[in-house]
Each structure stands twice: as C-alpha cells, then as structure tokens.
Design an enzyme around this catalytic site. Structure first.
Site, PDB file in Angstrom:
ATOM      1  N   SER A   1      42.146  44.130  29.990  1.00  8.58           N
ATOM      2  CA  SER A   1      42.068  43.256  31.287  1.00  8.58           C
ATOM      3  C   SER A   1      42.171  41.830  31.181  1.00  8.58           C
ATOM      4  CB  SER A   1      40.832  43.394  31.799  1.00  8.58           C
ATOM      5  OG  SER A   1      39.834  43.036  31.315  1.00  8.58           O
ATOM      6  N   LYS A   2      42.539  41.082  32.161  1.00 11.18           N
ATOM      7  CA  LYS A   2      42.494  39.921  32.414  1.00 11.18           C
ATOM      8  C   LYS A   2      41.277  39.166  31.605  1.00 11.18           C
ATOM      9  CE  LYS A   2      43.257  36.102  35.647  1.00 11.18           C
ATOM     10  NZ  LYS A   2      42.561  35.230  34.920  1.00 11.18           N
ATOM     11  N   ARG A   3      40.364  39.889  32.276  1.00 14.17           N
ATOM     12  CA  ARG A   3      38.887  39.151  31.944  1.00 14.17           C
ATOM     13  C   ARG A   3      38.649  39.120  30.102  1.00 14.17           C
ATOM     14  NH1 ARG A   3      34.181  42.224  34.072  1.00 14.17           N
ATOM     15  NH2 ARG A   3      35.493  42.242  35.713  1.00 14.17           N
TER      16      ARG A   3
ATOM     17  N   ASP B   1      40.784  36.131  29.314  1.00 15.86           N
ATOM     18  CA  ASP B   1      40.062  34.869  29.450  1.00 15.86           C
ATOM     19  C   ASP B   1      38.920  34.697  28.528  1.00 15.86           C
ATOM     20  OD1 ASP B   1      41.594  34.429  31.568  1.00 15.86           O
ATOM     21  OD2 ASP B   1      40.201  35.184  33.048  1.00 15.86           O
TER      22      ASP B   1
END
Ligand code: GLU
Length: 509
Positions: free
Chosen positions: A264-266, A269
């Site tokens: 995921s994008k998380r 990040d």
C-alpha cells in the site's frame, strides 16, 4: 496462438495508478505484443461518485513513461470506441433488457432501507443476508419474480427506483478455467444476484465490463486477483448472452516488503519508496505522492522489476529489455502466489541499468542537474568525472553527491575522519607534500604517482600517513575514486590550493 489476440487494460479513474495496476497493464502489453495482438485501454468510469478528474490523464502519462503505449483507446484508433464507459452509456440498456427478456435477470424494487433491515434481521440471527435463490421468491423481497407483470410495469411507469439483478441459477457447479490458477469449481448457490443495471440508466461494473469486452472483441482478460470473485458471474453472463467468453488470467497481488497483505501507499511512506509510477498531486487535498520517475528510476528498470514481481522466466536471468520481456513472457509462468516487493531489489535494478549506460549518456542526464545547481562547466570534464564515479551510483542524482568535489573545493572536512587521520605532524607533512607536488614538471598520473610515492618511501613512513590526509584535503572525506585520478582532473594548482586549505583549517584548529 491462432486466434486474434486482443487484450485490454480497464482501469477506473479513481486516483493515481498503483504499481500493481501498472504491472497488470504491462502483462497485458507483453502478452499482446508476443502474439502480435492489440492492447486496448478502456476507461471504466461508470462510478461517478469515485471519479477523479486528473486520473485518466495520469494513467495515460504513466503508460507513456513506461513505454507501453496502448494501440486502441481514448483518442487513438477508435475502431471499437468510444473507450470511456461514460460515453457508452446508451449501449448498455438493450443488454439489460435482453437478459430480462430471456429470464436471466429481474427487476428488484427493494429500497436501501428495506435491504438494510433484512441485513440486520439476518445478523441478529447470526446469519448473513444474500439476495439470491434462497429468498428472492419468498415474498419478502420486492421483485419481478413475485410481482405481477402489470404491477411491475406500473411501478416503472410511476418512476419507482429499481435495479436489474442477475438471476443466478440454483444448484449448479460452475467449472471455471483460469490461465494462471487452472480449474476452479464454484457452487452457484453461494453466489448473490448481483445488480447489473440501475434505474438511472447506468450499468454496474459487471454488465458494462462484459458487454464492452464482447463488443471490443477481447480474447484474453488479464487482471488483478481482486476480480477473481467476479469470474463466476462473468462466466454466467457470457452464457446468458450466448457469447463466447474470453480466456481469463487473474494476477496475484504485489505484497508488502514486511508483514502480510497488499503493498500500500502507507508501506511506501513508511519505508521510503514510491508506489506510483509518476508523482501525483491529489486535487482535493493538494497532497503530493512521490513517483518512480521523479525518484530517479529509469523507466526500463521500473518495467523490468515489475515484470519479475509475479512472473519468472524459468532461468536465472533478471535483466530484460522490453523487447526481451516480450519474447520471454508467458502466462503459464505467472505465479499463483503473491510477490513480495523489495525496495532494495528495486534500487538494484536501477543500479544495473545505470551501470549499463555510457558516461556519455549519463552526462546528458547529469548536465541539467548541474545547471540547476548553478554549475556551468565543460561537458568533456563532466564526462570524465562521470566515468570515474558512476560505478558507485544507483541513480543519476547520486552523481551529485559522488562528484561534488570535482566542481568545488571542500568547505568542510569529515570530523570523524579528521580526528583519525589528521595528526600533530600532518600539517608539516602536507607542507612538504606541496613542495613535492610543485616540483612535478609533467603532471601526469604516472609521474605524480612515482614522485609522491617515491617521496613517501624516502621518508620511511606508511603510505596512509600521507594518502589519507591528502584524500581529506582533496575530497573532504575518505571517499571517492583513485586520488591520482582526482589530482589529474582538478589539476596541479587546485591540488596545491586544496592541501593549503586543509592545512589552514585542520592544523591551526
Ligand atoms: N475497472 C476495473 C478496475 O478498476 C477493471 C477490472 C477488469 O479488468 O475487469 O480494475
């Protein structure tokens, strides 16, 4: 493959394209090219509530950057167009009507509140509410299977809201074929009667997807595994329409580097890597998400690493050009299980592609970076610098850090290295070294090396006693290519200047 291969990438424009989506597009592209087929881009924008205006352009730009352009799609070879579902609205009703006539679908008038109440009722009894053969004709649900024809007509004429649901057959075992997963058996009694069409004139994903794949003569549907649960319904829809179904291949997920689940994008990040091909600005929040392109990845490296996330060539080979991928790609070698993403491996791929580039090519990429930093210098000089430092670079941007001392004198000296290498008598030694350097008439690598090493030997001290402080003086830290190469590049005068600077800063401190 004798049939005409036509595949499609059918994203919904709801935001930036995740790298998993790019991989789906890539596998479609490779499959099409391998079989001299056609790669279609279809924009599935029927769900207006999730529509994001800049997403379609983002998808198109991403495919372009990756160098996997579509052959047909919005604004390009519109043979079976339009290719945006919102522009095909008028097409779908007749197909919903056809299924209603054939008895494969029915009108349902249940309101959202009524359905919610049924759901709650079931939950209270520890059950799950599914709209299907169990209950559709029992009288509690309001649909054309239980209402009279007149009543149905009346409700529609009154403008009552309705949906058209698929009438899933009871007590059948479906045998589904998937090119990646093999044979899958499904009991139709476990399926719900999905909505195909709504009274606002919009089809749902399922109806629009099948109708368009048929009208666009799609031969193979290659898509993410999140669509596998839709395969029974899609297969039944082809049967209901009496159309030949395409072949299906469902790709497994790209997984998180650590822990379980979908990347995921998380994760990006948290661990510091992009999950989108290009930088993306959220229109509403203004938030910017990083992209592989802006992070300095070569498109070829990005494509290569994506190709191997879920497919393997059956050999040890890891580096593939797009052309080679096209030759080698095969659906039978697509993995049934998820592929763990490794940010380090991603960097490795980029490093491999960078090392394959000549100093000349890299210089073209590096010059604009230098210009942005206000460094105007001779191209040949830059090319020689690049040749000396490139082996340590993973990204073009790394060249800045690796080569700064070729363009300006060090302004600071690594404190740890200084403490270790710059001793009491180092200043004196370095002053003597200046005299040695000054005395080298023909300042070539061979001469400089011979003179300096000869002088060190005559002094009967270790080479490190001179060479390490010299490196500190010229580079500012204990890094960089061969010292004599550096001296040749910056020249005799600058070499002396830098040794003087170091003595001034470090011996008098
Ligand atoms: N619109 C769907 C998506 O966003 C396409 C699924 C399919 O390829 O059938 O992924």
């Amino acid at each position: 493959m004798s049939e005409n291969v036509r595949v499609r990438f059918a994203p919904s424009p709801t935001g930036p394209l995740h790298m998993g989506g790019v991989r789906t597009a890539l596998y479609n592209y490779l499959f099409a090219k391998k079989h001299n087929g056609t790669f279609v881009l279809r924009i599935e924008d029927t769900d207006q509530t999730r529509y994001v205006a800049n997403a379609e352009q983002y998808i198109i730009d991403s495919l372009e950057w990756c160098n996997i352009p579509f052959d047909e799609g919005p604004g390009k070879n519109e043979k079976y167009g339009p290719y945006r579902q919102s522009e095909r609205k008028h097409l779908y009703k007749q197909y919903a009507d056809e299924l209603l006539e054939k008895g494969w679908a029915y009108y349902a008038f249940d309101t959202a509140e009524e359905l919610d109440a049924h759901r709650k009722d079931h939950e209270a009894n520890g059950k799950t509410f599914i709209y299907n053969w169990h209950n559709r004709e029992k009288g509690r649900l309001v649909n054309s299977l239980v209402l009279s024809k007149d009543e149905v007509q009346q409700r529609i004429a009154n403008g009552d809201k309705y949906v058209v649901r698929f009438k899933t057959p009871q007590d059948e075992t479906l045998i589904l074929e998937d090119e990646v997963r093999g044979t899958i058996k499904i009991d139709t009694n476990t399926l719900d009667d999905k909505v195909l069409f709504k009274s606002d004139g919009m089809p749902t994903y399922h109806l629009a997807n099948i109708v368009d794949d048929h009208l666009m003569k799609i031969s193979h549907v290659i898509r993410g595994e999140e669509w596998l649960p839709s395969l029974p319904l899609h297969t039944l829809l082809y049967k209901a329409f009496e159309w030949e179904a395409p072949k299906f291949a469902h790709l497994s997920l790209i997984l998180k580097p650590v822990g379980k689940g979908k990347l995921s994008k998380r994760d990006g990040d948290k661990l510091g890597f992009p999950v989108f091909p290009l930088e993306y600005t959220n229109e509403k929040s203004g938030d910017v998400s990083r992209g592989y392109k802006e992070d300095g990845y070569f498109a070829e490296a990005f494509i290569n690493l994506l190709a191997l996330l879920g497919w393997n060539p059956g050999t040890e080979q890891e580096l593939f050009s797009l052309e080679e991928l096209t030759q080698a790609f095969d659906l039978t070698r697509v993995s049934k299980s998820g592929a763990k993403f490794s940010p380090d491996k991603a960097k490795w791929f980029n490093q491999q592609y960078l090392q394959q580039k000549s100093a000349e090519e890299l210089t073209e990429l590096f010059l604009p970076i230098l210009t942005r930093q206000g460094i105007e210098t001779d191209k040949n000089y830059v090319q020689n610098v690049v040749a000396l430092v490139k082996e340590r670079a993973n990204f073009v941007n790394d060249l800045t850090e690796l080569s700064g001392f070729f363009f300006s004198n060090p302004t600071e000296y690594d404190p740890k290295a200084t403490k270790k290498q710059w001793k009491e008598n180092t200043g004196e030694l370095m002053t003597e070294l200046i005299a040695v350097v000054e005395g080298i008439e023909d300042f070539s690598i061979e001469n400089a090396q011979a003179e300096i090493k000869g002088w060190i030997t005559s002094k009967e001290i270790g080479f490190g006693k001179v060479m390490q402080p010299l490196r500190l003086s010229l580079v500012g830290k204990l890094a960089g290519p061969d010292l004599f190469e550096i001296m040749m590049m910056i020249g005799k005068e600058t070499t002396i200047q830098r040794i003087q600077n170091a003595i001034a800063s470090l011996s008098n401190a």
